[in-house]
Design a protein around this motif. Structure first.
Motif, PDB file in Angstrom:
ATOM      1  N   ASN A 231      -5.891   0.487 -44.932  1.00 17.52           N
ATOM      2  CA  ASN A 231      -5.499   1.871 -45.227  1.00 17.52           C
ATOM      3  C   ASN A 231      -4.078   2.201 -44.774  1.00 17.52           C
ATOM      4  O   ASN A 231      -3.680   3.370 -44.788  1.00 17.52           O
ATOM      5  N   GLN A 232      -3.357   1.175 -44.318  1.00 15.76           N
ATOM      6  CA  GLN A 232      -1.981   1.358 -43.849  1.00 15.76           C
ATOM      7  C   GLN A 232      -1.903   2.397 -42.729  1.00 15.76           C
ATOM      8  O   GLN A 232      -1.065   3.289 -42.727  1.00 15.76           O
ATOM      9  N   LYS A 233      -2.818   2.234 -41.764  1.00 11.78           N
ATOM     10  CA  LYS A 233      -2.863   3.173 -40.639  1.00 11.78           C
ATOM     11  C   LYS A 233      -2.879   2.405 -39.305  1.00 11.78           C
ATOM     12  O   LYS A 233      -3.548   2.814 -38.355  1.00 11.78           O
ATOM     13  N   VAL A 234      -2.147   1.303 -39.248  1.00 15.31           N
ATOM     14  CA  VAL A 234      -2.130   0.490 -38.032  1.00 15.31           C
ATOM     15  C   VAL A 234      -1.543   1.270 -36.861  1.00 15.31           C
ATOM     16  O   VAL A 234      -2.019   1.156 -35.721  1.00 15.31           O
ATOM     17  N   ALA A 235      -0.523   2.072 -37.119  1.00 18.54           N
ATOM     18  CA  ALA A 235       0.100   2.852 -36.042  1.00 18.54           C
ATOM     19  C   ALA A 235      -0.910   3.806 -35.417  1.00 18.54           C
ATOM     20  O   ALA A 235      -0.967   3.940 -34.178  1.00 18.54           O
ATOM     21  N   GLU A 236      -1.717   4.475 -36.250  1.00 17.80           N
ATOM     22  CA  GLU A 236      -2.736   5.394 -35.736  1.00 17.80           C
ATOM     23  C   GLU A 236      -3.803   4.632 -34.945  1.00 17.80           C
ATOM     24  O   GLU A 236      -4.291   5.101 -33.910  1.00 17.80           O
ATOM     25  N   PHE A 237      -4.160   3.443 -35.434  1.00 23.54           N
ATOM     26  CA  PHE A 237      -5.143   2.609 -34.735  1.00 23.54           C
ATOM     27  C   PHE A 237      -4.647   2.264 -33.329  1.00 23.54           C
ATOM     28  O   PHE A 237      -5.370   2.425 -32.339  1.00 23.54           O
ATOM     29  N   LYS A 238      -3.409   1.791 -33.225  1.00 25.72           N
ATOM     30  CA  LYS A 238      -2.861   1.405 -31.928  1.00 25.72           C
ATOM     31  C   LYS A 238      -2.724   2.615 -31.003  1.00 25.72           C
ATOM     32  O   LYS A 238      -3.014   2.526 -29.805  1.00 25.72           O
ATOM     33  N   GLU A 239      -2.321   3.745 -31.566  1.00 27.65           N
ATOM     34  CA  GLU A 239      -2.146   4.946 -30.750  1.00 27.65           C
ATOM     35  C   GLU A 239      -3.461   5.402 -30.146  1.00 27.65           C
ATOM     36  O   GLU A 239      -3.518   5.827 -28.983  1.00 27.65           O
ATOM     37  N   ALA A 240      -4.547   5.298 -30.916  1.00 33.07           N
ATOM     38  CA  ALA A 240      -5.859   5.720 -30.416  1.00 33.07           C
ATOM     39  C   ALA A 240      -6.262   4.922 -29.185  1.00 33.07           C
ATOM     40  O   ALA A 240      -6.853   5.462 -28.240  1.00 33.07           O
ATOM     41  N   TYR A 241      -5.939   3.635 -29.154  1.00 36.48           N
ATOM     42  CA  TYR A 241      -6.277   2.794 -28.004  1.00 36.48           C
ATOM     43  C   TYR A 241      -5.278   2.972 -26.864  1.00 36.48           C
ATOM     44  O   TYR A 241      -5.650   2.932 -25.682  1.00 36.48           O
ATOM     45  N   GLN A 242      -4.015   3.156 -27.196  1.00 35.28           N
ATOM     46  CA  GLN A 242      -2.990   3.272 -26.155  1.00 35.28           C
ATOM     47  C   GLN A 242      -3.050   4.598 -25.412  1.00 35.28           C
ATOM     48  O   GLN A 242      -2.441   4.740 -24.356  1.00 35.28           O
ATOM     49  N   LYS A 243      -3.785   5.569 -25.938  1.00 34.36           N
ATOM     50  CA  LYS A 243      -3.955   6.858 -25.265  1.00 34.36           C
ATOM     51  C   LYS A 243      -5.026   6.808 -24.181  1.00 34.36           C
ATOM     52  O   LYS A 243      -5.142   7.731 -23.371  1.00 34.36           O
ATOM     53  N   ALA A 244      -5.823   5.751 -24.180  1.00 30.17           N
ATOM     54  CA  ALA A 244      -6.965   5.691 -23.262  1.00 30.17           C
ATOM     55  C   ALA A 244      -6.526   5.588 -21.806  1.00 30.17           C
ATOM     56  O   ALA A 244      -5.559   4.902 -21.477  1.00 30.17           O
ATOM     57  N   ASP A 245      -7.242   6.284 -20.939  1.00 31.51           N
ATOM     58  CA  ASP A 245      -7.062   6.123 -19.490  1.00 31.51           C
ATOM     59  C   ASP A 245      -7.918   4.962 -18.979  1.00 31.51           C
ATOM     60  O   ASP A 245      -7.613   4.365 -17.950  1.00 31.51           O
ATOM     61  N   LEU A 246      -8.997   4.706 -19.691  1.00 32.84           N
ATOM     62  CA  LEU A 246      -9.907   3.614 -19.343  1.00 32.84           C
ATOM     63  C   LEU A 246     -10.350   2.937 -20.636  1.00 32.84           C
ATOM     64  O   LEU A 246     -10.956   3.566 -21.502  1.00 32.84           O
ATOM     65  N   LEU A 247     -10.030   1.644 -20.784  1.00 28.87           N
ATOM     66  CA  LEU A 247     -10.420   0.872 -21.959  1.00 28.87           C
ATOM     67  C   LEU A 247     -11.489  -0.140 -21.543  1.00 28.87           C
ATOM     68  O   LEU A 247     -11.268  -0.944 -20.644  1.00 28.87           O
ATOM     69  N   ILE A 248     -12.641  -0.076 -22.206  1.00 29.45           N
ATOM     70  CA  ILE A 248     -13.757  -0.988 -21.919  1.00 29.45           C
ATOM     71  C   ILE A 248     -14.086  -1.739 -23.204  1.00 29.45           C
ATOM     72  O   ILE A 248     -14.413  -1.116 -24.218  1.00 29.45           O
ATOM     73  N   ILE A 249     -13.978  -3.070 -23.164  1.00 31.44           N
ATOM     74  CA  ILE A 249     -14.285  -3.872 -24.342  1.00 31.44           C
ATOM     75  C   ILE A 249     -15.331  -4.924 -23.997  1.00 31.44           C
ATOM     76  O   ILE A 249     -15.133  -5.746 -23.097  1.00 31.44           O
ATOM     77  N   ASP A 250     -16.437  -4.882 -24.706  1.00 30.17           N
ATOM     78  CA  ASP A 250     -17.555  -5.802 -24.514  1.00 30.17           C
ATOM     79  C   ASP A 250     -17.378  -7.031 -25.409  1.00 30.17           C
ATOM     80  O   ASP A 250     -16.820  -6.941 -26.503  1.00 30.17           O
ATOM     81  N   ASP A 251     -17.886  -8.170 -24.945  1.00 26.04           N
ATOM     82  CA  ASP A 251     -17.889  -9.415 -25.735  1.00 26.04           C
ATOM     83  C   ASP A 251     -16.490  -9.796 -26.216  1.00 26.04           C
ATOM     84  O   ASP A 251     -16.266 -10.084 -27.394  1.00 26.04           O
ATOM     85  N   ILE A 252     -15.552  -9.824 -25.299  1.00 26.79           N
ATOM     86  CA  ILE A 252     -14.154 -10.097 -25.648  1.00 26.79           C
ATOM     87  C   ILE A 252     -13.979 -11.517 -26.190  1.00 26.79           C
ATOM     88  O   ILE A 252     -12.967 -11.813 -26.860  1.00 26.79           O
ATOM     89  N   GLN A 253     -14.960 -12.400 -25.971  1.00 27.34           N
ATOM     90  CA  GLN A 253     -14.844 -13.771 -26.483  1.00 27.34           C
ATOM     91  C   GLN A 253     -14.757 -13.819 -28.004  1.00 27.34           C
ATOM     92  O   GLN A 253     -14.287 -14.813 -28.579  1.00 27.34           O
ATOM     93  N   PHE A 254     -15.184 -12.743 -28.674  1.00 29.59           N
ATOM     94  CA  PHE A 254     -15.142 -12.739 -30.139  1.00 29.59           C
ATOM     95  C   PHE A 254     -13.733 -12.488 -30.692  1.00 29.59           C
ATOM     96  O   PHE A 254     -13.547 -12.440 -31.906  1.00 29.59           O
ATOM     97  N   LEU A 255     -12.748 -12.352 -29.804  1.00 25.34           N
ATOM     98  CA  LEU A 255     -11.357 -12.367 -30.269  1.00 25.34           C
ATOM     99  C   LEU A 255     -10.909 -13.792 -30.582  1.00 25.34           C
ATOM    100  O   LEU A 255      -9.868 -13.998 -31.217  1.00 25.34           O
ATOM    101  N   SER A 256     -11.690 -14.765 -30.137  1.00 24.01           N
ATOM    102  CA  SER A 256     -11.342 -16.170 -30.319  1.00 24.01           C
ATOM    103  C   SER A 256     -11.094 -16.493 -31.788  1.00 24.01           C
ATOM    104  O   SER A 256     -11.893 -16.169 -32.659  1.00 24.01           O
ATOM    105  N   GLY A 257      -9.940 -17.124 -32.050  1.00 27.32           N
ATOM    106  CA  GLY A 257      -9.619 -17.559 -33.394  1.00 27.32           C
ATOM    107  C   GLY A 257      -9.077 -16.483 -34.318  1.00 27.32           C
ATOM    108  O   GLY A 257      -8.734 -16.772 -35.466  1.00 27.32           O
ATOM    109  N   ARG A 258      -8.975 -15.249 -33.853  1.00 31.61           N
ATOM    110  CA  ARG A 258      -8.484 -14.147 -34.682  1.00 31.61           C
ATOM    111  C   ARG A 258      -7.056 -13.818 -34.256  1.00 31.61           C
ATOM    112  O   ARG A 258      -6.832 -12.978 -33.381  1.00 31.61           O
TER     113      ARG A 258
END
Length: 483
Positions: A231-258
């Motif tokens: 949708n050509q909204k990568v900037a909005e995607f990154k901003e939503a995460y960069q605004k967080a005071d606390l970022l919690i990501i489960d199962d980070i191993q699934f970033l493997s190979g991506r």
């Protein structure tokens, strides 16, 4: 739009965001069984499906429901097994005028009446099939965190297998971005990683209701990124995460190979880290054992606090069962508790599932549980959890763990990336199966018994000093005996 049409539309949105395997596994035979006054009840076929919907994709289900019907504010799941339908139908009829679970209060009602019960440190909140546990939507500004309020530090059972991880997570919740950043929790399936991660978020939210918390899984993070690119909204995607005071990501191993996902996550990680924002991650293995992970990410994961959660020992499993039976007002004598704890050993999730089966069966047949009845009730569960480990399984799991071909273990050659996994496989075959050195050599391409002896002694000696190797062996053993 009726309930069937609404749920089909929700499934249509979710199918685009998760893998086909996950979708078919967890959403098969699900349906909306009640939808009134902004509250939706979803019928699911099993306790495992209910746990996954409520704990892994609860935010996304709620968002899809709200997208299609804006007045929906919360949802819950109930087990919709055939023998329970009649009872559930009566339950739903009884709650038409005020949504409630079998216990008689919703989350909103609890806050204005009696305080919730307290549990010994580390216990999991009881699981009551077929009761509904409403997952209430936060105001729109706070919906991002998607935390399950049932996961707290107070109800997490602490044992030797998880005390360091629990202590580190609690310390982080009291000092965001100051003590351990990032904090990386790893361990096998069903051992409490998600519970601990969400406990951090819920504790912080309790102290600071307006804080910005972002909780998600690596799979969902990837799905969101793909959608933002489309949708050509990568900037909005990154901003939503960069605004967080606390970022919690489960199962980070699934970033493997991506690669693209890792690249975007790397920049988000750096932005948050440099701003002293807290990052909390979980995985099924330590950072150094995640295959095809960029070195720059691996380095950052290793730069904070790493703590593992192992399988609970016998005493911890018995303590969990006693707490659960007390919560359910169900009596099991010590002999019965020990029998269950000795025979269901893989993880806490399976332990609770076994207990739920016993309770449901005893209540249905109106009998007092005996050892013989418990053996009969848990027959297939016990058979499944007592996995027989073979030399072939050790070789297969070792190759998968180190991301190499199984044939590499038997081929001639001394490439570093193959020699170490081969030595580990030899060590496991000796330590777990007591296989002779000569027989191990035959499994590994006809190698001499002195080669096997050297490999086993080397791994055994290195275990005393090499923390990374110790973590690898622990993770591999969990995989060997896991269903």
């Amino acid at each position: 739009m009726n309930n069937e049409e609404l749920w089909k539309a929700v499934l249509g949105e979710l199918e685009l965001s998760i893998s086909k395997g996950e979708f078919n596994t967890w959403f098969k035979n699900t349906s909306i069984v009640s939808n009134q006054d902004g509250r939706v009840v979803i019928g699911v076929p099993s306790g495992f499906a209910r746990e996954w919907l409520e704990n892994k994709v609860n935010m996304h289900i709620l968002q899809s429901l709200r997208h299609l019907q804006s007045d929906i504010s919360e949802f819950s799941c109930v087990i919709n097994a055939p023998e329970q339908k009649a009872a559930q139908g009566q339950q739903f009829t009884q709650t038409q005028t005020g949504f409630s679970s079998v216990q008689g209060v919703s989350l909103q009602q609890q806050s204005s009446s009696q305080p919730p019960p307290t549990y010994p440190p580390g216990a999991s909140v009881p699981y009551y099939p077929p009761q509904a546990h409403p997952l209430q939507a936060m105001p729109k500004a706070k919906q991002e965190h998607a935390l399950n309020p049932r996961y707290t530090f107070e109800n997490f059972i602490v044992g030797e297998n998880n005390e360091l991880a629990r202590a580190a997570c609690y310390a982080v919740s009291q000092n965001l971005g100051q003590l351990y950043n990032p904090i990386f929790i790893y361990g096998g399936v069903g051992l409490g990683k998600t519970h601990l991660l969400q406990s951090v978020g819920n504790e912080v939210l309790r102290q600071q209701p307006n804080i910005r918390i972002k909780y998600t899984t690596a799979d969902w993070f990837t799905g969101e990124l793909v959608e933002s690119i489309r949708n050509q909204k990568v900037a909005e995607f990154k901003e939503a995460y960069q605004k967080a005071d606390l970022l919690i990501i489960d199962d980070i191993q699934f970033l493997s190979g991506r690669e693209k996902t890792q690249d975007e996550f790397f920049h988000i990680f750096n932005t948050l880290y440099q701003a002293n924002k807290q990052i909390v991650l979980s995985s099924d293995r330590p950072p150094q054992a995640i295959p095809t992970l960029e070195d720059r990410l691996r380095s950052r994961f290793q730069g904070g606090m790493i703590a593992d959660i192992g399988r609970p020992d016998l005493e911890t499993r018995m303590a969990i069962l006693k707490i659960k039976t007390a919560e359910r007002h169900f009596y099991l004598d010590d002999e019965a508790v020990r029998f269950i704890a000795e025979n269901v050993t893989n993880n806490i999730r399976e332990l609770e599932g076994a207990l739920n089966r016993i309770i449901a069966s005893c209540e249905f047949h109106k009998i007092t549980p005996t050892i013989s009845y418990i053996k009969k009730t848990l027959g297939n569960i016990i058979a499944n959890t007592k996995r027989v480990v073979s030399p072939e399984r050790i070789m297969k799991m070792t190759a998968e763990f180190y991301n190499i071909e199984e044939d590499d273990l038997t081929r001639k050659g001394r490439k570093k990336e193959v020699v170490h996994p081969r030595q580990v496989g030899m060590y496991l075959m000796r330590s777990e199966l007591q296989t002779s050195f000569a027989a191990i050599g035959k499994y590994f391409g006809g190698r001499d018994h002195t080669t096997v002896l050297h490999a086993c002694e080397k791994i055994k000696e290195d275990l005393d000093e090499n923390l990374r190797l110790k973590e690898e062996i622990t993770s591999l053993k969990e995989k060997l005996y896991r269903e």
